[in-house]
Design a protein around this motif. Structure first.
Motif, PDB file in Angstrom:
ATOM      1  N   LEU A   7       0.850  -1.106  -0.020  1.00  0.00           N
ATOM      2  CA  LEU A   7       0.003   0.161  -0.028  1.00  0.00           C
ATOM      3  C   LEU A   7       1.020   1.223   0.025  1.00  0.00           C
ATOM      4  CD1 LEU A   7      -1.535  -2.105   2.509  1.00  0.00           C
ATOM      5  CD2 LEU A   7      -3.322  -0.803   1.554  1.00  0.00           C
ATOM      6  N   ASP A   8       0.288   2.113  -0.622  1.00  0.00           N
ATOM      7  CA  ASP A   8       0.916   3.504  -0.978  1.00  0.00           C
ATOM      8  C   ASP A   8       0.519   4.070   0.571  1.00  0.00           C
ATOM      9  OD1 ASP A   8       1.658   6.118  -1.910  1.00  0.00           O
ATOM     10  OD2 ASP A   8      -0.344   6.558  -2.152  1.00  0.00           O
ATOM     11  N   VAL A   9       1.112   5.315   0.744  1.00  0.00           N
ATOM     12  CA  VAL A   9       0.801   6.051   1.889  1.00  0.00           C
ATOM     13  C   VAL A   9      -0.055   7.383   2.089  1.00  0.00           C
ATOM     14  CG1 VAL A   9       1.782   7.037   4.156  1.00  0.00           C
ATOM     15  CG2 VAL A   9       3.337   5.152   2.941  1.00  0.00           C
ATOM     16  N   GLY A  10       0.510   8.269   1.428  1.00  0.00           N
ATOM     17  CA  GLY A  10      -0.352   9.645   1.383  1.00  0.00           C
ATOM     18  C   GLY A  10      -1.617   9.344   0.471  1.00  0.00           C
ATOM     19  N   GLU A  11      -2.605   9.633   1.162  1.00  0.00           N
ATOM     20  CA  GLU A  11      -3.871   9.654   0.700  1.00  0.00           C
ATOM     21  C   GLU A  11      -4.626   8.168   0.488  1.00  0.00           C
ATOM     22  OE1 GLU A  11      -6.267  11.527   1.120  1.00  0.00           O
ATOM     23  OE2 GLU A  11      -5.322  13.363   1.609  1.00  0.00           O
ATOM     24  N   THR A  12      -3.739   7.312   0.920  1.00  0.00           N
ATOM     25  CA  THR A  12      -4.192   6.031   0.725  1.00  0.00           C
ATOM     26  C   THR A  12      -4.274   5.664   2.301  1.00  0.00           C
ATOM     27  OG1 THR A  12      -2.827   5.329  -1.240  1.00  0.00           O
ATOM     28  CG2 THR A  12      -3.364   3.543   0.101  1.00  0.00           C
ATOM     29  N   VAL A 102       3.682  -1.597   3.713  1.00  0.00           N
ATOM     30  CA  VAL A 102       3.490  -0.278   3.310  1.00  0.00           C
ATOM     31  C   VAL A 102       4.699   0.240   2.708  1.00  0.00           C
ATOM     32  CG1 VAL A 102       3.165   1.956   4.616  1.00  0.00           C
ATOM     33  CG2 VAL A 102       1.743  -0.243   5.372  1.00  0.00           C
ATOM     34  N   ALA A 103       4.645   0.797   1.699  1.00  0.00           N
ATOM     35  CA  ALA A 103       5.606   1.170   0.817  1.00  0.00           C
ATOM     36  C   ALA A 103       5.423   2.570  -0.021  1.00  0.00           C
ATOM     37  CB  ALA A 103       6.520   0.236  -0.085  1.00  0.00           C
ATOM     38  N   GLY A 104       5.869   3.953   0.150  1.00  0.00           N
ATOM     39  CA  GLY A 104       5.418   4.820  -0.485  1.00  0.00           C
ATOM     40  C   GLY A 104       6.493   5.947  -0.577  1.00  0.00           C
ATOM     41  N   LEU A 155      -0.167  -7.240  -5.251  1.00  0.00           N
ATOM     42  CA  LEU A 155      -1.115  -6.213  -5.479  1.00  0.00           C
ATOM     43  C   LEU A 155      -0.619  -5.086  -4.588  1.00  0.00           C
ATOM     44  CD1 LEU A 155      -3.983  -5.041  -6.407  1.00  0.00           C
ATOM     45  CD2 LEU A 155      -4.827  -5.749  -4.178  1.00  0.00           C
ATOM     46  N   TYR A 156      -0.517  -3.918  -5.755  1.00  0.00           N
ATOM     47  CA  TYR A 156      -0.212  -2.485  -5.183  1.00  0.00           C
ATOM     48  C   TYR A 156      -1.436  -1.650  -5.168  1.00  0.00           C
ATOM     49  CZ  TYR A 156       2.638   1.357  -3.885  1.00  0.00           C
ATOM     50  OH  TYR A 156       3.243   2.337  -3.179  1.00  0.00           O
ATOM     51  N   VAL A 157      -1.682  -1.029  -4.059  1.00  0.00           N
ATOM     52  CA  VAL A 157      -2.803  -0.327  -3.755  1.00  0.00           C
ATOM     53  C   VAL A 157      -2.299   1.323  -3.896  1.00  0.00           C
ATOM     54  CG1 VAL A 157      -4.818   0.110  -2.360  1.00  0.00           C
ATOM     55  CG2 VAL A 157      -3.791  -2.060  -2.690  1.00  0.00           C
ATOM     56  N   GLY A 158      -2.909   2.083  -4.376  1.00  0.00           N
ATOM     57  CA  GLY A 158      -2.704   3.623  -4.309  1.00  0.00           C
ATOM     58  C   GLY A 158      -3.590   4.546  -5.196  1.00  0.00           C
ATOM     59  N   ASP A 159      -3.504   5.763  -4.808  1.00  0.00           N
ATOM     60  CA  ASP A 159      -4.499   6.756  -5.311  1.00  0.00           C
ATOM     61  C   ASP A 159      -3.931   7.657  -6.520  1.00  0.00           C
ATOM     62  OD1 ASP A 159      -2.400   7.874  -3.366  1.00  0.00           O
ATOM     63  OD2 ASP A 159      -3.527   9.767  -4.284  1.00  0.00           O
ATOM     64  N   HIS A 160      -2.573   7.310  -6.826  1.00  0.00           N
ATOM     65  CA  HIS A 160      -2.099   8.055  -7.724  1.00  0.00           C
ATOM     66  C   HIS A 160      -1.750   7.320  -9.097  1.00  0.00           C
ATOM     67  CE1 HIS A 160       0.626  11.048  -9.683  1.00  0.00           C
ATOM     68  NE2 HIS A 160       0.848  11.748  -8.563  1.00  0.00           N
TER      69      HIS A 160
END
Length: 216
Positions: A7-12, A102-104, A155-160
């Motif tokens: 998972l991404d960090v900021g806004e995730t 968690v990796a962003g 699976l990579y999860v993010g907003d960007h």
């Protein structure tokens, strides 16, 4: 099947309210002005930092970051900065036997702050700690090194779209685009983003059920 979720960090995982408010205060502009310009650069597909460059042409963001830290006004993070679905969603994934990472794109300081929150995650790491940042392919190669699973089972999860969905998919990972924050909302229904993402989600709570139904 998906064996690892990254998972991404900021806004995730975290709200960016405090981040942008602190920068507005530091450079001496109204908070709503900086927020509005962040929205403008999102629509234009530019980097978030371009909002500060519009307000302070020629700003050295790295130098300003160091000055903020030295002045005791640097990065802060606590439980209130987490979105409410973070802990239950991550805990549910781990209960199902999924590895959670968690990796962003964050600083080493933010890595320490994230780890201090004791999230339900197997690993928390930042781009500064790795020495490579998204959207560089090397970032996602590092993701796969720690994943413990092949790319198609990660699976990579993010907003960007530009930092998360497109480069992760290009590296062979499965992707989920999260409708959250300025980038997530503005680009949620873009045809290219929809085509690149394996899943489009509105909440992290959707992930456990998605993984149960994911094709093997």
């Amino acid at each position: 099947m998906i064996r690892t979720v990254v998972l991404d960090v900021g806004e995730t995982l975290t709200r960016d309210d405090r981040y942008w408010a602190s920068w507005a205060d530091w450079i001496g502009v109204p908070r709503h002005t900086l927020s509005a310009l962040v929205g403008a650069v999102v629509v234009a597909g530019q980097d978030n930092a371009d909002a500060m460059r519009l307000l302070r042409p020629g700003i050295d963001i790295g130098a300003e970051y160091a000055a903020r830290e030295a002045a005791g006004r640097g990065e802060r993070l606590d439980e209130a900065d987490l979105y409410e679905d973070v802990r239950p969603a991550l805990a549910a994934l781990r209960a199902d036997g999924v590895r959670v990472i968690v990796a962003g794109n964050q600083s080493s300081r933010m890595g320490d702050l994230l780890r201090a929150l004791d999230l339900p995650a197997d690993m928390v790491v930042t781009s500064a700690e790795w020495g490579v940042a998204k959207p560089e392919r090397a970032f996602f190669e590092r993701v796969l090194e720690v994943s413990g699973a092949p790319a198609r089972e990660t699976l990579y999860v993010g907003d960007h779209p530009q930092n998360d969905v497109f480069p992760a998919a290009g590296a062979g990972l499965r992707t989920a685009h999260l409708r959250r924050g300025p980038w997530g909302h503005w680009w949620a229904d873009d045809p290219e983003v929809r085509a690149a993402a394996d899943w489009s989600i509105d909440s992290l709570r959707e992930l456990p059920e998605i993984l149960k139904k994911a094709p093997v």
